[in-house]
Enzyme design. Sequence first.
Site, PDB file in Angstrom:
ATOM      1  N   ARG A   1       0.897  -1.167   0.000  1.00 43.47           N
ATOM      2  CA  ARG A   1       0.000   0.000   0.000  1.00 43.47           C
ATOM      3  C   ARG A   1       0.922   1.200   0.000  1.00 43.47           C
ATOM      4  O   ARG A   1       1.534   1.544   1.017  1.00 43.47           O
ATOM      5  CB  ARG A   1      -0.923   0.016   1.219  1.00 43.47           C
TER       6      ARG A   1
ATOM      7  N   HIS B   1      -7.012   1.003  -6.986  1.00 43.58           N
ATOM      8  CA  HIS B   1      -7.251   0.014  -5.921  1.00 43.58           C
ATOM      9  C   HIS B   1      -7.814  -1.264  -6.575  1.00 43.58           C
ATOM     10  O   HIS B   1      -8.963  -1.638  -6.356  1.00 43.58           O
ATOM     11  CB  HIS B   1      -8.227   0.598  -4.899  1.00 43.58           C
TER      12      HIS B   1
ATOM     13  N   GLN C   1      -9.577  -4.143  -4.557  1.00 49.43           N
ATOM     14  CA  GLN C   1     -10.917  -3.777  -4.116  1.00 49.43           C
ATOM     15  C   GLN C   1     -11.942  -4.036  -5.222  1.00 49.43           C
ATOM     16  O   GLN C   1     -13.022  -4.576  -4.977  1.00 49.43           O
ATOM     17  CB  GLN C   1     -10.939  -2.283  -3.738  1.00 49.43           C
TER      18      GLN C   1
ATOM     19  N   ASP D   1     -17.861   6.015  -1.937  1.00 49.27           N
ATOM     20  CA  ASP D   1     -16.659   5.891  -1.109  1.00 49.27           C
ATOM     21  C   ASP D   1     -16.589   7.191  -0.310  1.00 49.27           C
ATOM     22  O   ASP D   1     -17.298   8.163  -0.619  1.00 49.27           O
ATOM     23  CB  ASP D   1     -15.427   5.706  -2.015  1.00 49.27           C
TER      24      ASP D   1
ATOM     25  N   CYS E   1     -16.478   0.450  -0.309  1.00 49.81           N
ATOM     26  CA  CYS E   1     -15.260  -0.319  -0.016  1.00 49.81           C
ATOM     27  C   CYS E   1     -14.899  -0.288   1.462  1.00 49.81           C
ATOM     28  O   CYS E   1     -14.167  -1.155   1.932  1.00 49.81           O
ATOM     29  CB  CYS E   1     -14.099   0.205  -0.859  1.00 49.81           C
TER      30      CYS E   1
ATOM     31  N   ARG F   1     -12.913  -9.407  -0.091  1.00 49.26           N
ATOM     32  CA  ARG F   1     -11.494  -9.068  -0.268  1.00 49.26           C
ATOM     33  C   ARG F   1     -10.646 -10.324  -0.065  1.00 49.26           C
ATOM     34  O   ARG F   1      -9.681 -10.580  -0.782  1.00 49.26           O
ATOM     35  CB  ARG F   1     -11.072  -7.978   0.743  1.00 49.26           C
TER      36      ARG F   1
HETATM   37  N1   CP Z   1     -11.213  -1.001   1.557  1.00 46.45           N
HETATM   38  C1   CP Z   1      -9.957  -0.976   2.053  1.00 46.45           C
HETATM   39  O1   CP Z   1      -8.960  -1.028   1.317  1.00 46.45           O
HETATM   40  O2   CP Z   1      -9.900  -0.915   3.411  1.00 46.45           O
HETATM   41  P1   CP Z   1      -8.592  -0.701   4.313  1.00 46.45           P
HETATM   42  O3   CP Z   1      -8.133   0.716   4.083  1.00 46.45           O
HETATM   43  O4   CP Z   1      -9.078  -0.936   5.711  1.00 46.45           O
HETATM   44  O5   CP Z   1      -7.542  -1.674   3.886  1.00 46.45           O
HETATM   45  N1  NVA Z   2     -10.517   6.317  -1.389  1.00 51.42           N
HETATM   46  C1  NVA Z   2     -10.156   5.779  -0.101  1.00 51.42           C
HETATM   47  C2  NVA Z   2     -10.200   4.284  -0.136  1.00 51.42           C
HETATM   48  C3  NVA Z   2      -9.879   3.618   1.166  1.00 51.42           C
HETATM   49  C4  NVA Z   2      -9.921   2.131   1.092  1.00 51.42           C
HETATM   50  C5  NVA Z   2      -8.767   6.262   0.291  1.00 51.42           C
HETATM   51  O1  NVA Z   2      -7.889   6.352  -0.581  1.00 51.42           O
HETATM   52  O2  NVA Z   2      -8.563   6.581   1.460  1.00 51.42           O
END
Ligand code: CP
Ligand code: NVA
Length: 298
Positions: free
Chosen positions: A104, A131, A134, A213, A250, A278
């Site tokens: 990440r 992502h 997701q 989201d 998500c 997931r």
């Molecule tokens: N949806 C998602 O990626 O959640 P987290 O940020 O908790 O990993």
């Molecule tokens: N758009 C959000 C998604 C989190 C899973 C972010 O980037 O924080």
Amino acid sequence: MTSPVRHFITLKDIPPETLHAILNNAHVLKQEKFNPPQLFEGLSLAMVFDKRSTRTRMSFEVAMKQLGGHTIVMNMDEMQLGGAESIESTGHVLSRYVDAIMLRMSDQAMMEELSRHSTIPVINGMTNLSHPCQIMADLLTIEEKLGAIKGKKIAWFGDCNNVSNTFVEAAPIFDFDFIMACPEELHNKAPKGAQITADPAKAAGGADVIVTDTWVSMGQEGKSLDMFWPYQVNADLMARAKDHAIFLHCLPMHEWEEVTEEVAKSKASAIYDEAENRLHAQKAILAWCLEDTGVKIT
Ligand code: CP
Ligand code: NVA
């Protein structure tokens, strides 16, 4: 040039038939959730985070362990990478210890650079631009609830972000209709070719899936929410969609900004199935990435 290593960073860099096969395998692996095949015995996954996570971290860890593998997790600020060590050197070193890396990493270009110096698969656990894990879980959820994804209308509300960007990328690959309803001032943030409107009622009309989201992605804390309120997913908006329509998010939600409590907790809401998925989608992604080590779903 396409890398011979099976990275899972951008959907459009992976052959469509492979993505379809991964989605099918995710259904299969979900059916086997109480008797998981020990596909990853002796294999290790490194996970590196530069942002918070609940689902991504937990689901990758459980996916590896349920299928017999191991994980090691580090925050980027604990690594030499955050200090003097280069991306290139980090890619080479991690490739000598583990069998795959899940990152990440906010900066997608940095993730791609690391993948160029890795002889093992690099999996995108979210960047500021995309992502993909997701979206594979979301497609799995839609197919479970509504049948084949082909021809479905998926309507998105609110911000233009990493998750909506990846839906735009997935739409032609999986042959669904993806329409975004976002404030006019954000339309230039949508990827080229995206269907985008400022009219939430138009986007919701006849939709099979309503998805949103947070309006405040990680790193954007403190931004004004004023322009987003007309795009909140509420009961009136859901009523414009098809009777069987489902609601996806998500997670994490910012309660109760982008969605009302009534919708998030309604029968149409599939958010916790989506979160569970997931796990199953990522087992299938890992299995594809690790095929060169002898992993095979039968
Ligand atoms: N949806 C998602 O990626 O959640 P987290 O940020 O908790 O990993
Ligand atoms: N758009 C959000 C998604 C989190 C899973 C972010 O980037 O924080």
